[in-house]
Design an enzyme around this catalytic site. Structure first.
Site, short mmCIF file in Angstrom:
data_model
loop_
_atom_site.label_atom_id
_atom_site.label_comp_id
_atom_site.label_asym_id
_atom_site.label_seq_id
_atom_site.Cartn_x
_atom_site.Cartn_y
_atom_site.Cartn_z
N CYS A 16 -14.21 1.43 -0.12
CA CYS A 16 -15.24 2.44 0.12
C CYS A 16 -15.84 2.15 1.50
O CYS A 16 -16.59 1.18 1.67
CB CYS A 16 -16.28 2.37 -0.98
SG CYS A 16 -17.56 3.64 -0.88
N CYS B 277 15.75 -11.99 0.71
CA CYS B 277 14.56 -11.78 -0.12
C CYS B 277 13.54 -10.93 0.61
O CYS B 277 13.20 -11.21 1.77
CB CYS B 277 13.97 -13.13 -0.49
SG CYS B 277 12.36 -13.03 -1.31
#
Length: 299
Positions: free
Chosen positions: A108, A130
């Protein structure tokens, strides 16, 4: 730094941890494509792709650009404040568990803490072992705005970690990179990609074996295809004279994001066993003795 000095109200919010009134900021209902940067120091903070409408009265994001946002517990111990990692300017607060988006996170942010830049971002998709390793490698590179781990190149209409590990879908573990080509070129990304893994080992990187760990470039347009083909030809000529480049060059199609626990893995688990044995030494080598190119592009 921003060209314009902070206004008194911006100082109140950014320096003194104030809050703008709800629904008053210029970005609470703003959804153009680009990057939201710190108003005080101009550091990139959020991508427009991660902004969502929460109807709370302030701009809301469910993810940040890696390394961009710091967190501190408020003095009252009840909320978590978010700050610009670069300058420490107050942004707002972060909340978890509201289930407003699949990431279950809401940054926010005060509009006055940010300035929006309409940047047309580009996309690159690579596989090379990976995805935890590739993600950790590309995240600190200048011009790379976001790196997402996932699965690409398979023949199934969906993919998850268990299916991919078992070879059921033929997907590769991959990363999708959002980058600003005003700051870094696709050619440079290719050079970094080939520098961080071995493109001559088939279906393997180190001790990670299987088709999900294959080397692959998933191009998004003809220009990327051409540049990748040229880079591979140059590699075989200049660096791997006696070896064959086995990197696949295929068109990018569906990319399936990995499960939440795989995102930002190295950042969140630097002391996990695999990170200590595989990723940390690679990152140390990257920062200490790697190529000049990598050093020039590290944040």
């Amino acid at each position: 730094m921003s060209n314009q000095p902070l206004t008194d109200f911006e100082k109140h919010v950014i320096l003194n941890k104030g809050t703008e009134p709800p629904f008053s900021g210029q970005y609470h209902d703003h959804f153009e494509q680009g990057v939201y940067c710190c108003r005080a120091c101009d550091a990139p903070l959020y991508l427009s792709e991660d902004k969502f409408q929460s109807h709370c009265g302030w701009p809301s994001f469910d993810d940040e650009i890696p390394f961009a946002v710091a967190r501190e517990v408020d003095a009252d111990g009840r909320r978590t404040e978010i700050l610009c990692h670069n300058c420490g300017g107050h942004l707002g607060h972060v909340f978890n568990g509201e289930r407003l988006t699949p990431k279950n996170t809401r940054h926010c942010v005060n509009s006055v803490s940010m300035q929006f830049k309409p940047v047309k971002t580009q996309l690159a998709t690579f596989a090379g072992g990976c995805f935890w390793c590739l993600e950790a490698f590309f995240q600190p590179i200048k011009g790379v705005l976001k790196v997402t781990s996932g699965y690409c190149g398979g023949n199934a209409e969906t993919a998850n970690y268990q299916q991919v590990c078992c070879g059921q879908t033929q997907h590769a573990e991959a990363v999708q990179i959002i980058y600003d080509d005003n700051l870094i070129s696709y050619q440079t990304l290719l050079e970094l990609f080939f520098g961080c893994h071995d493109p001559t080992t088939l279906n393997r990187q180190g001790n990670d074996t299987g088709p999900q760990y294959r080397s692959a470039i998933f191009y998004h347009n003809d220009k990327q295809k051409q540049l990748a083909a040229e880079a591979m030809a140059n590699l075989e000529t200049l660096e791997y004279e006696a070896e064959t480049i086995v990197t696949e060059l295929v068109e990018a199609k569906a990319f399936y994001q990995a499960e939440p626990e795989h995102h930002n893995y190295y950042m969140q688990h630097p002391y996990q066993g695999y990170c200590q044995v595989v990723i940390s030494p690679k990152m140390h080598k990257l920062k200490q003795n790697y190529s000049k190119l990598v050093k020039e592009h590290l944040l």
